[in-house]
Design an enzyme around this catalytic site. Structure first.
Site, PDB file in Angstrom:
ATOM      1  N   TYR A  43      40.955  33.185  30.533  1.00 28.31           N
ATOM      2  CA  TYR A  43      41.673  33.855  31.622  1.00 28.31           C
ATOM      3  C   TYR A  43      40.700  34.307  32.708  1.00 28.31           C
ATOM      4  O   TYR A  43      41.002  34.249  33.895  1.00 28.31           O
ATOM      5  CB  TYR A  43      42.465  35.055  31.097  1.00 28.31           C
ATOM      6  CG  TYR A  43      43.528  34.690  30.079  1.00 28.31           C
ATOM      7  CD1 TYR A  43      44.254  33.508  30.175  1.00 28.31           C
ATOM      8  CD2 TYR A  43      43.805  35.520  29.004  1.00 28.31           C
ATOM      9  CE1 TYR A  43      45.219  33.181  29.245  1.00 28.31           C
ATOM     10  CE2 TYR A  43      44.761  35.205  28.071  1.00 28.31           C
ATOM     11  CZ  TYR A  43      45.472  34.030  28.195  1.00 28.31           C
ATOM     12  OH  TYR A  43      46.423  33.702  27.272  1.00 28.31           O
ATOM     13  N   ARG A  58      34.421  32.887  48.449  1.00 27.69           N
ATOM     14  CA  ARG A  58      33.533  31.717  48.494  1.00 27.69           C
ATOM     15  C   ARG A  58      32.279  32.013  49.303  1.00 27.69           C
ATOM     16  O   ARG A  58      31.160  31.701  48.884  1.00 27.69           O
ATOM     17  CB  ARG A  58      34.269  30.516  49.110  1.00 27.69           C
ATOM     18  CG  ARG A  58      34.703  29.499  48.129  1.00 27.69           C
ATOM     19  CD  ARG A  58      35.146  28.191  48.764  1.00 27.69           C
ATOM     20  NE  ARG A  58      35.765  28.261  50.055  1.00 27.69           N
ATOM     21  CZ  ARG A  58      37.062  28.426  50.282  1.00 27.69           C
ATOM     22  NH1 ARG A  58      37.892  28.554  49.264  1.00 27.69           N
ATOM     23  NH2 ARG A  58      37.543  28.462  51.493  1.00 27.69           N
ATOM     24  N   GLU A  95      35.601  42.133  45.742  1.00 30.46           N
ATOM     25  CA  GLU A  95      36.377  41.097  46.443  1.00 30.46           C
ATOM     26  C   GLU A  95      37.460  40.510  45.523  1.00 30.46           C
ATOM     27  O   GLU A  95      38.590  40.274  45.961  1.00 30.46           O
ATOM     28  CB  GLU A  95      35.461  39.986  46.946  1.00 30.46           C
ATOM     29  CG  GLU A  95      36.159  38.969  47.807  1.00 30.46           C
ATOM     30  CD  GLU A  95      36.693  39.545  49.110  1.00 30.46           C
ATOM     31  OE1 GLU A  95      37.912  39.381  49.381  1.00 30.46           O
ATOM     32  OE2 GLU A  95      35.917  40.150  49.859  1.00 30.46           O
TER      33      GLU A  95
END
Length: 148
Positions: A43, A58, A95
């Site tokens: 997970y 990213r 984030e």
């Protein structure tokens, strides 16, 4: 909100309790030991893949590929190295949490709501604070290394 799972009473003469709501909905709750750890790891990898679909994550992950090795070069002690690398990893953590908040809010509905905006703004503020902490830590370490 999801519909409650209907339960039937145990058959006459049995002592087994009826299943609880989370047993019928989430099989992860019944896993124990290594099986639970293996599934939880899966997970977590799925969460990282989902995070990779976010542009900000990213960009920060790619920056971390440069900054984390640089932390080993810049840090004069293991404490400095951990602080430098840790603040970079903290940005990635925050984030991911912010993206999770935004995803949960978007699932509720696309319409504008003051509380939804507030939740998203607070998540964004958390990312900003982690970025400022990282930038401040790196600036102080650079100053300490080259100007002091």
């Amino acid at each position: 909100m999801s519909e409650p799972v209907p339960f039937s009473a145990p058959a006459a003469g049995t002592s087994a309790p009826p299943p609880t709501a989370h047993e019928a909905v989430n099989p992860q709750k019944n896993r124990k030991g290594v099986s639970r750890i293996v599934h939880a790891f899966g997970y977590s990898l799925a969460g990282l893949r989902a995070g990779w679909s976010e542009t900000a994550f990213r960009q920060e992950a790619l920056a971390s590929l440069v900054l984390i090795p640089a932390a080993f070069w810049l840090g004069r002690s293991w404490v400095e190295t951990v602080l430098l690398a840790g603040t970079v990893v903290l940005i990635l953590i925050v984030e991911l949490l912010n993206s999770g908040i935004e995803t949960a809010i978007d699932r509720i509905g696309p319409e504008w709501h003051d509380l939804s905006k507030r939740a998203k703004d607070m998540g964004s503020a958390a990312v900003l604070l982690s970025l400022l902490l990282c930038a401040g830590t790196w600036m102080l370490a650079l100053f300490h290394r080259f100007a002091a």
